[in-house]
Motif scaffolding. Structure first.
Motif, PDB file in Angstrom:
ATOM      1  N   GLN A  10       6.017   2.396   0.734  1.00  0.00           N
ATOM      2  CA  GLN A  10       4.700   2.220   1.357  1.00  0.00           C
ATOM      3  C   GLN A  10       4.705   0.996   2.267  1.00  0.00           C
ATOM      4  O   GLN A  10       4.178   1.032   3.373  1.00  0.00           O
ATOM      5  CB  GLN A  10       3.621   2.105   0.283  1.00  0.00           C
ATOM      6  CG  GLN A  10       2.215   2.072   0.870  1.00  0.00           C
ATOM      7  CD  GLN A  10       1.147   2.023  -0.206  1.00  0.00           C
ATOM      8  OE1 GLN A  10       1.399   1.637  -1.347  1.00  0.00           O
ATOM      9  NE2 GLN A  10      -0.054   2.418   0.160  1.00  0.00           N
ATOM     10  N   ARG A  11       5.308  -0.089   1.818  1.00  0.00           N
ATOM     11  CA  ARG A  11       5.392  -1.311   2.632  1.00  0.00           C
ATOM     12  C   ARG A  11       6.145  -1.035   3.937  1.00  0.00           C
ATOM     13  O   ARG A  11       5.695  -1.427   5.019  1.00  0.00           O
ATOM     14  CB  ARG A  11       6.075  -2.419   1.831  1.00  0.00           C
ATOM     15  CG  ARG A  11       6.098  -3.757   2.525  1.00  0.00           C
ATOM     16  CD  ARG A  11       6.656  -4.866   1.622  1.00  0.00           C
ATOM     17  NE  ARG A  11       5.754  -5.116   0.499  1.00  0.00           N
ATOM     18  CZ  ARG A  11       5.980  -4.746  -0.771  1.00  0.00           C
ATOM     19  NH1 ARG A  11       7.098  -4.122  -1.091  1.00  0.00           N
ATOM     20  NH2 ARG A  11       5.120  -5.012  -1.722  1.00  0.00           N
ATOM     21  N   GLN A  12       7.278  -0.353   3.852  1.00  0.00           N
ATOM     22  CA  GLN A  12       8.059  -0.036   5.051  1.00  0.00           C
ATOM     23  C   GLN A  12       7.287   0.894   5.983  1.00  0.00           C
ATOM     24  O   GLN A  12       7.318   0.730   7.204  1.00  0.00           O
ATOM     25  CB  GLN A  12       9.409   0.586   4.664  1.00  0.00           C
ATOM     26  CG  GLN A  12      10.364  -0.395   4.024  1.00  0.00           C
ATOM     27  CD  GLN A  12      10.646  -1.592   4.911  1.00  0.00           C
ATOM     28  OE1 GLN A  12      10.908  -1.463   6.108  1.00  0.00           O
ATOM     29  NE2 GLN A  12      10.569  -2.787   4.338  1.00  0.00           N
ATOM     30  N   SER A  13       6.568   1.851   5.400  1.00  0.00           N
ATOM     31  CA  SER A  13       5.758   2.763   6.212  1.00  0.00           C
ATOM     32  C   SER A  13       4.632   2.019   6.918  1.00  0.00           C
ATOM     33  O   SER A  13       4.335   2.282   8.086  1.00  0.00           O
ATOM     34  CB  SER A  13       5.179   3.875   5.331  1.00  0.00           C
ATOM     35  OG  SER A  13       6.201   4.706   4.840  1.00  0.00           O
ATOM     36  N   LEU A  14       4.008   1.090   6.212  1.00  0.00           N
ATOM     37  CA  LEU A  14       2.936   0.299   6.827  1.00  0.00           C
ATOM     38  C   LEU A  14       3.477  -0.574   7.965  1.00  0.00           C
ATOM     39  O   LEU A  14       2.845  -0.704   9.013  1.00  0.00           O
ATOM     40  CB  LEU A  14       2.238  -0.568   5.776  1.00  0.00           C
ATOM     41  CG  LEU A  14       1.273   0.183   4.876  1.00  0.00           C
ATOM     42  CD1 LEU A  14       0.895  -0.665   3.668  1.00  0.00           C
ATOM     43  CD2 LEU A  14       0.034   0.601   5.654  1.00  0.00           C
ATOM     44  N   SER A  19       3.779  -1.425  13.712  1.00  0.00           N
ATOM     45  CA  SER A  19       4.622  -1.556  14.898  1.00  0.00           C
ATOM     46  C   SER A  19       4.224  -0.514  15.946  1.00  0.00           C
ATOM     47  O   SER A  19       4.125  -0.820  17.141  1.00  0.00           O
ATOM     48  CB  SER A  19       6.091  -1.397  14.506  1.00  0.00           C
ATOM     49  OG  SER A  19       6.911  -1.432  15.634  1.00  0.00           O
ATOM     50  N   ALA A  20       3.966   0.711  15.504  1.00  0.00           N
ATOM     51  CA  ALA A  20       3.529   1.766  16.424  1.00  0.00           C
ATOM     52  C   ALA A  20       2.165   1.429  17.014  1.00  0.00           C
ATOM     53  O   ALA A  20       1.909   1.681  18.196  1.00  0.00           O
ATOM     54  CB  ALA A  20       3.484   3.110  15.699  1.00  0.00           C
ATOM     55  N   ALA A  21       1.282   0.837  16.205  1.00  0.00           N
ATOM     56  CA  ALA A  21      -0.040   0.428  16.705  1.00  0.00           C
ATOM     57  C   ALA A  21       0.103  -0.632  17.798  1.00  0.00           C
ATOM     58  O   ALA A  21      -0.585  -0.577  18.825  1.00  0.00           O
ATOM     59  CB  ALA A  21      -0.906  -0.092  15.562  1.00  0.00           C
TER      60      ALA A  21
END
Length: 175
Positions: A10-14, A19-21
């Motif tokens: 979850q941390r890596q996904s966030l 980063s995409a944002a």
């Protein structure tokens, strides 16, 4: 998946979604009103972004064009004919929904604003150890007061706040 590995995922996904944002912000010809990052605990490998332009279909169209995404527009629902404009795409393999909701189309109009609609109430709360406040928007003054009564003990400080209009600055609530 163990809790530790689920938390790490979850941390890596966030991190990837944030980063995409940031990439979206650098690419957007018009800055969006808000970008929400989502990554639920029950699906830690499925982050997503929700990009909202407040009553700005041009912002949606321009960003969608920049990202080579198709734009769709149509009534929000059968009971609310306000024009909903959206585009769905991926940025760095993160699903992104870009959208806006306009006022009612010609022939339909927004209902006349009521006096209480001009003021939005919320709760300003500070967690123990934090130097910043988190604002929670509530449906009404009564709902904000209930939030404080029910959950105020969980925060270092918790107070009733208000703002005029959706984008106004938060101030102490007046009686």
């Amino acid at each position: 998946m163990s809790t530790s590995s689920q938390n790490d995922q979850q941390r890596q996904s966030l991190i990837a979604a944030h980063s995409a944002a940031l990439r979206l912000l650098t690419l957007a010809p018009i800055p969006p009103t808000e970008i929400s990052v989502r990554c639920p605990a029950h699906a830690p490998e499925e982050p997503s972004l929700d990009v909202h332009f407040y009553r700005n279909p041009e912002g949606v169209r321009l960003l969608a064009a920049t990202l080579d995404a198709a734009v769709s527009a149509g009534p929000h629902s059968a009971t609310r004919p306000a024009l909903y404009t959206s585009a769905a795409t991926d940025v760095s393999r993160i699903p992104v929904l870009i959208w806006t909701l306009e006022t009612e189309p010609e022939g339909g109009a927004d209902p006349a604003p009521r006096e209480e609609d001009d003021i939005e109430f919320g709760v300003a709360a500070t967690q123990p150890g934090d130097d910043w406040e988190t604002h929670f928007v509530c449906d009404s003054r009564a709902a904000a007061e209930k939030q404080i009564a029910d959950y105020g003990h969980m925060y270092r400080s918790c107070r009733l706040v208000q703002r005029h209009g959706r984008h106004g600055a938060w101030t102490e609530a007046t009686s």
